[in-house]
Design an enzyme around this catalytic site. Structure first.
Site, PDB file in Angstrom:
ATOM      1  N   ARG A 188       4.388  -4.745   0.252  1.00 27.73           N
ATOM      2  CA  ARG A 188       4.248  -6.121  -0.238  1.00 27.73           C
ATOM      3  C   ARG A 188       3.133  -6.249  -1.264  1.00 27.73           C
ATOM      4  O   ARG A 188       3.015  -7.287  -1.916  1.00 27.73           O
ATOM      5  CB  ARG A 188       3.985  -7.085   0.920  1.00 27.73           C
ATOM      6  CG  ARG A 188       5.209  -7.394   1.747  1.00 27.73           C
ATOM      7  CD  ARG A 188       5.011  -8.600   2.634  1.00 27.73           C
ATOM      8  NE  ARG A 188       4.806  -9.827   1.856  1.00 27.73           N
ATOM      9  CZ  ARG A 188       4.787 -11.044   2.396  1.00 27.73           C
ATOM     10  NH1 ARG A 188       4.951 -11.194   3.689  1.00 27.73           N
ATOM     11  NH2 ARG A 188       4.596 -12.109   1.642  1.00 27.73           N
ATOM     12  N   LYS A 189       2.308  -5.210  -1.414  1.00 25.12           N
ATOM     13  CA  LYS A 189       1.176  -5.300  -2.330  1.00 25.12           C
ATOM     14  C   LYS A 189       1.607  -4.932  -3.753  1.00 25.12           C
ATOM     15  O   LYS A 189       2.725  -4.511  -3.998  1.00 25.12           O
ATOM     16  CB  LYS A 189       0.044  -4.406  -1.833  1.00 25.12           C
ATOM     17  CG  LYS A 189      -0.392  -4.687  -0.402  1.00 25.12           C
ATOM     18  CD  LYS A 189      -0.781  -6.152  -0.212  1.00 25.12           C
ATOM     19  CE  LYS A 189      -1.348  -6.445   1.170  1.00 25.12           C
ATOM     20  NZ  LYS A 189      -0.339  -6.498   2.228  1.00 25.12           N
ATOM     21  N   VAL A 190       0.673  -5.080  -4.705  1.00 25.13           N
ATOM     22  CA  VAL A 190       0.994  -4.857  -6.117  1.00 25.13           C
ATOM     23  C   VAL A 190       1.417  -3.410  -6.354  1.00 25.13           C
ATOM     24  O   VAL A 190       2.355  -3.130  -7.096  1.00 25.13           O
ATOM     25  CB  VAL A 190      -0.205  -5.223  -7.010  1.00 25.13           C
ATOM     26  CG1 VAL A 190       0.117  -4.968  -8.484  1.00 25.13           C
ATOM     27  CG2 VAL A 190      -0.587  -6.685  -6.807  1.00 25.13           C
TER      28      VAL A 190
END
Length: 386
Positions: A188-190
């Site tokens: 879900r992170k960059v």
């Protein structure tokens, strides 16, 4: 006909930006036979540390284990208290419990959703040993204010920067401003390594101890023994953990890190479009970004105002019927059974209001213009113009 096509779009809340380069990246590690923590992890650690401007990077299996490790190396344990915002994914507070310490919840700023420095000192007792500020949803907290409080009271600071790699704070990268900072590489992170985390610090002693504790307390790493020209018998002088990232993950992370600035640019462009178009819709507020920070927009968080004609769950349900995934904003950890069952009885009205009225909508680097248009048009149709 165009409307009917758009109504059939399925827009996820997020999607990792992975391509052919990431798919090929693990090949050398797999071919070499070195697939656990080894040379690629060491390379990834150096690359992340250099990017954020820190002296050391210590890779871990997740941000959660990184937070636990950071607290453990700081000497946090039973009988200690750590101040942390309740408005956070529960892993932040759970990492404190893993050490045997007590999580003491504090309030957030109602505009940034980050830790309220003015509330921190009100929560302090003689047992307080550390502060854990959160860079919520990808927006850097006011870390200078937290560091000043910590210095005044002789406390450690472990910054939970799970969604904030690449974020700027007063012209400095997040990851170089606290005693220890911890990032996440969850999908879900960059950027992602599948699962994974990283501690960054300028403290030589803490970094050295973290590297030992993440590998069962082993006195010499596998990589060091492999490179040695003599037999080395390792020792285990204290209880450690198995928090080691693999070289397979790190090889993917190195590719993702090389793309970070471009992925952030795309995310910020999409967020700018949301900001411009969604602020014209009745009943919602777009994210606030203070002048001292930028934003990674790991998630795009809307606040529903009193003018909103639908309650949050009804709006989320209607959007889901249109094929648009959403999530509640952020939990109030102090209201979860994990903590109420441990006797936590706190009233945090700012946090509780934010938990009731915030909602995440889709944003990711590979999001198409058509997908974003469908989200905007759907919100406009559901809520009407301002």
């Amino acid at each position: 006909m165009a409307t009917e096509t758009r109504k059939k779009l399925n827009v996820p809340i997020t999607k990792p930006a992975l391509g052919e380069a990431e798919a090929r990246a693990p090949f050398d590690s797999i071919k070499s036979g070195w697939v656990t923590q080894g040379p690629k992890v060491a390379e990834f650690e150096k690359a992340v540390a250099a990017y954020v401007g820190a002296k050391h990077g210590v890779a871990t299996t997740s941000c959660t284990t990184g937070l636990h490790l950071a607290l453990a190396t700081a000497g946090i344990g039973p009988g200690d208290e750590v101040i942390v915002p309740s408005f956070t994914f529960i892993a932040s507070a759970n990492a404190i419990l893993y050490t045997g310490a007590t999580a003491v919840f504090c309030e957030i700023d109602p505009r940034t959703f980050n830790i309220d420095p003015n509330d921190v000192e009100k929560r302090m007792t003689k047992k307080t040993k550390a502060i854990m500020p959160i860079d919520q949803i990808g927006l850097g907290c006011d870390i200078d204010a937290i560091n000043a409080i910590a210095k005044k009271h002789g406390l450690d600071v472990v910054e939970d920067a799970a969604p904030a790699i690449g974020e700027d704070y007063k012209g400095r990268k997040v990851g170089s401003n606290a005693h220890q900072t911890v990032f996440s590489f969850h999908p879900r992170k960059v950027i992602t390594t599948g699962e994974g985390g990283m501690i960054t610090t300028d403290d030589d002693a803490l970094a050295d101890r973290a590297r030992k504790l993440r590998a069962h307390g082993m006195s010499v790493s596998d990589l060091e023994r492999h490179k040695a020209d003599r037999v080395i018998i390792e020792e285990y002088n204290e209880l450690g953990f198995n928090y080691r990232m693999t070289d397979i993950q790190a090889s993917i992370g190195l590719v993702q890190l090389s793309r970070l600035d471009e992925l952030l640019r795309i995310r910020r462009e999409k967020a700018k479009r949301y900001n411009e178009e969604l602020r014209e819709i009745r009943g919602i507020e777009v994210p606030y970004v203070p002048p001292y920070a930028s934003h990674t927009y790991q998630s795009y968080c809307l606040r529903l105002t009193k003018e909103c004609r639908l309650d949050r769950e009804d709006l989320m349900t209607n959007l889901l019927r249109r094929g648009i995934a959403t999530r509640r904003g952020v939990m109030a950890s102090h209201l979860e059974k994990t903590y109420t069952s441990r006797g936590v009885k706190q009233s945090l009205p700012v946090t509780e209001e934010a938990t009731r009225t915030t909602m995440l909508i889709p944003l990711y680097a590979t999001m198409t213009d058509e997908e974003q248009s469908w989200v905007i048009e759907s919100l406009r149709e559901e809520l009407g113009p301002r």
